[in-house]
Design an enzyme around this catalytic site. Structure first.
Site, short mmCIF file in Angstrom:
data_model
loop_
_atom_site.label_atom_id
_atom_site.label_comp_id
_atom_site.label_asym_id
_atom_site.label_seq_id
_atom_site.Cartn_x
_atom_site.Cartn_y
_atom_site.Cartn_z
N ASP A 89 2.19 6.37 -10.97
CA ASP A 89 2.52 5.47 -9.86
C ASP A 89 1.43 5.57 -8.79
O ASP A 89 0.66 6.53 -8.76
CB ASP A 89 3.89 5.84 -9.26
CG ASP A 89 4.52 4.66 -8.52
OD1 ASP A 89 3.95 3.54 -8.56
OD2 ASP A 89 5.60 4.84 -7.91
N GLU A 90 1.34 4.57 -7.94
CA GLU A 90 0.37 4.54 -6.83
C GLU A 90 -1.06 4.72 -7.36
O GLU A 90 -1.86 5.50 -6.82
CB GLU A 90 0.69 5.63 -5.79
CG GLU A 90 2.11 5.58 -5.24
CD GLU A 90 2.37 4.47 -4.23
OE1 GLU A 90 1.48 3.61 -4.03
OE2 GLU A 90 3.47 4.45 -3.65
N CYS A 114 9.06 -16.30 5.57
CA CYS A 114 9.50 -17.64 5.14
C CYS A 114 10.24 -17.68 3.81
O CYS A 114 10.71 -18.74 3.41
CB CYS A 114 8.29 -18.58 5.06
SG CYS A 114 7.25 -18.27 3.63
#
Ligand code: ADP
Ligand code: ZN
Length: 206
Positions: free
Chosen positions: A102-103, A162
């Site tokens: 991960d990362e 949005c």
């Protein structure tokens, strides 16, 4: 060996499976796009298939838990924190079938050769990471990892302004450090229209 795929068995993927080799899967996208969730989902399915799994994360990321990878939605999976690619490679056992990382954006460039080496030795490597930094620039070594991967999944978040598909990680605090570890306290997901390059990013403000 029982193979476990996270996706539908398309023709290409079937060929890789039949070949008996390893391969690289990259999961890339903005923050909050579900990269960790997707990584954890694939790792859990590999374990259900009784495959030997090892999971790593860079030691730089101390969020949530030191010994676990964690998603923003609260899912976790055990992992081993490592400071460098070399430290990770030294921990990998011969009989490991699946390596989860991960990362990926916080690893050194040696990760690119390392994952190739792991795949060539027959392992399935699944690596998740941010493909852009807070200014929208490609976040090395993710572009290089995307280039060498057999399979790529692009994940998207929801723009907090949005509601559109978000591809950017908007930093909401003042800092011009490329690595500024944080979650919703420091970043929010934004679409192309709502993303504002950070004030500390001179080249994008010329
Ligand atoms: P990543 O690893 O890409 O940062 P995670 O897998 O950790 O993403 O978290 C994904 C989860 O984050 C989603 O399932 C959702 O619960 C939560 N989340 C929070 N904010 C957003 C957002 N703006 N868009 C999408 N998911 C969000
Ligand atoms: Zn938007």
């Amino acid at each position: 060996m029982v193979e476990e795929f996270a996706f539908d068995t398309t023709e290409e993927r079937r060929k890789v499976r039949q070949n008996g080799t390893g391969w690289i899967e990259v999961i890339a996208g903005s923050m909050f796009s579900g990269k960790s969730e997707e990584l954890i989902r694939r790792l859990n399915r590999a374990r259900i298939a009784r495959q030997k799994v090892q999971v790593f994360k860079p030691r730089i990321d101390a969020r949530y838990s030191k010994e676990e990878i964690a998603s923003h939605s609260g899912q976790t999976h055990g992992s081993m924190p490592v400071a460098t690619t070399a430290e990770m490679m030294a921990q990998i056992l011969d009989d490991t079938q699946v390596v989860g990382i991960d990362e990926g954006q916080f690893f050194d460039m040696a990760i690119v050769d390392a994952v190739n080496e792991l795949a060539e030795s027959g392992k399935r490597v699944i690596i998740a990471g941010l493909d852009q930094d807070y200014t929208g620039r490609p976040f090395e070594p993710m572009p290089q990892l995307l280039s060498v991967a057999e399979f790529i999944t692009k994940t998207h978040a929801i723009c907090v302004k949005c509601g559109s598909t978000a591809n950017y990680s908007q930093r909401t605090v003042e800092s011009d450090a490329r690595v500024e570890v944080g979650a919703s306290d420091k970043y929010e997901a934004r679409c192309r229209k709502c993303f504002i390059p950070h004030a500390d990013s001179p080249t994008l403000h010329e």
